[in-house]
Design a protein around this motif. Structure first.
Motif, PDB file in Angstrom:
ATOM      1  N   GLN A 205       8.051  -5.626  -1.798  1.00 12.26           N
ATOM      2  CA  GLN A 205       6.879  -5.953  -1.632  1.00 12.26           C
ATOM      3  C   GLN A 205       7.932  -6.694  -0.103  1.00 12.26           C
ATOM      4  N   ASP A 206       8.700  -7.038   0.253  1.00  8.83           N
ATOM      5  CA  ASP A 206       8.894  -7.521   1.480  1.00  8.83           C
ATOM      6  C   ASP A 206       9.296  -6.262   2.239  1.00  8.83           C
ATOM      7  N   SER A 207       9.879  -5.456   0.830  1.00 11.24           N
ATOM      8  CA  SER A 207      10.461  -3.868   2.292  1.00 11.24           C
ATOM      9  C   SER A 207       8.265  -3.610   2.416  1.00 11.24           C
ATOM     10  N   VAL A 208       7.750  -3.464   2.246  1.00  8.36           N
ATOM     11  CA  VAL A 208       6.377  -3.276   2.165  1.00  8.36           C
ATOM     12  C   VAL A 208       5.580  -4.346   2.999  1.00  8.36           C
ATOM     13  N   ASN A 209       5.907  -5.619   2.871  1.00  9.68           N
ATOM     14  CA  ASN A 209       5.137  -6.238   4.487  1.00  9.68           C
ATOM     15  C   ASN A 209       5.601  -6.238   5.301  1.00  9.68           C
ATOM     16  N   ARG A 210       6.844  -5.257   5.434  1.00 12.72           N
ATOM     17  CA  ARG A 210       7.573  -5.129   7.120  1.00 12.72           C
ATOM     18  C   ARG A 210       7.288  -4.429   7.869  1.00 12.72           C
TER      19      ARG A 210
END
Ligand code: BYC
Length: 336
Positions: A205-210
């Protein structure tokens, strides 16, 4: 030599006519007729100077994007979590080097030299895709790059298989087949993580957010602010506009995000029944231009890594040239 300063005019109709007016009318008419009939232009064919320059600009930027694109993921080869993931990642990064080779070769058919194109990249004059100036902070970024960055690249590149310039269109057919594997391996890697621990899910999720918003910007400025689009479309180089490709990408990706079980970081993202498309929020174009103009988080690091790789590889190019010279001399001796 190739320069960034070349700009196809944006004042659509009139300026397209202005490009045509400086070329010999008979040759121009023949060229236009070929384009109108959806034919292909080949390297030996006459073409307007502005068409040649547009292709050199776009194909070389594309080639640069491929070889700079090797770097963010290449950083993770030594840290891949398993032998299988490492083998996949090595294959993917090698494919990108290969795409660079096809594309530099396609650009060379237009009369430019690879050395000049690389000089333009290394001196910071030539552009490459904005997306590769962001850091890869965790392993999920490798999956996200495959799913979203390669997914966006395919959306943009499939129409280029029908580009009016023969060598570019043929190169793109091979590139798209490989990009499709890249996209799938990324999606599969994320699916596995989303079936894993809470920490793994949070990492995805953190990766997709970035990466989400940066991927939407990859398609280029909005059509109204895209100086090259009108002429590129007229010449059959571009087949689908920046905004239409962006919309197609969003529409295709939202259902995939649902299957993955992740949230795309846009509160305005919702299906619009009337338009038959997803509505989406505002892209930060100031940030995009800051990055394109050399001041993104990793621009300097990417360029210095490329320059070092080029310099470190000088002995390989020297050896290949010496070997070719030797073979040529041997062939001439045998023929004498
Ligand atoms: N980044 O009038 P516009 C990949 C520039 S990834 C940086 O719309 P055009 C890969 C544009 O160059 C992608 N610059 O231009 C994936 C122009 O500047 P100049 C590489 C950008 O050419 C995974 C100015 O903005 N793909 O392959 O009609 C792993 C005005 O734009 C960007 C390609 O290159 C950007 N995102 O349309 C490894 C595909 N967007 O030249 C690799 C081929 C725009 O006036 N290229 N600019 O200084 C294209 O389809 C088109 O060139 C673009 C832009 C859609 C990118």
């Amino acid at each position: 030599m190739y320069t960034q300063s070349f700009s196809v005019p944006d004042d659509t109709g009139q300026k397209i006519k202005a490009v045509a007016a400086i070329e010999p009318p008979e040759l121009m008419a023949k060229f236009d007729a070929r384009i109108d009939a959806d034919g292909r232009i080949e390297p030996q064919d006459w073409m307007p100077d502005a068409y040649r320059k547009t292709l050199v600009r776009q194909i070389s930027q594309h080639a640069h994007s491929e070889i700079v694109g090797m770097l963010p993921e290449g950083n993770w080869i030594s840290r891949a979590p398993s032998l299988k993931r490492k083998a996949i990642l090595i294959a993917k990064v090698q494919d990108e080097g290969g795409h660079g080779q096809y594309l530099y070769s396609a650009a060379e058919t237009l009369g430019v030299s690879r050395a000049d194109l690389l000089d333009a990249l290394h001196s910071g004059k030539a552009k490459y895709s904005s997306i590769f100036n962001y850091p890869t902070l965790n392993w999920a970024d490798v999956g996200t790059i495959g799913w979203l960055v390669d997914g966006a690249a395919i959306m943009n590149q499939v129409p280029l298989c029908r580009c009016s310039y023969g060598p570019y269109s043929r190169a793109m057919i091979r590139v798209c087949k490989e990009e499709s594997f890249h996209q799938r391996q990324g999606y599969e890697a994320l699916l596995v993580m989303m079936r894993g621990t809470d920490e793994q899910k949070a990492m995805v999720q953190d990766s997709v957010n970035r990466w989400w918003w940066k991927c939407l910007a990859m398609f280029g400025p909005p059509d109204a602010d895209s100086p090259h689009s009108a002429q590129g479309m007229r010449w059959g180089i571009k087949r689908v506009s920046n905004d239409d490709l962006r919309q197609k990408f969003i529409d295709a990706t939202v259902p995939q995000a649902k299957v993955l079980g992740i949230t795309l970081p846009d509160p305005d993202l919702k299906w619009n029944e009337e338009r038959g498309h997803y509505d989406y929020g505002q892209i930060d174009w100031d940030e995009f231009w800051t990055t394109v103009n050399g001041n993104g988080p990793c621009n300097k690091e990417r360029l210095s890594t490329r320059v070092k790789a080029h310099n470190d590889g000088q002995w390989v190019r020297d050896a290949a040239l010496a070997h070719a010279r030797k073979q040529q001399q041997r062939a001439m001796k045998e023929a004498a």
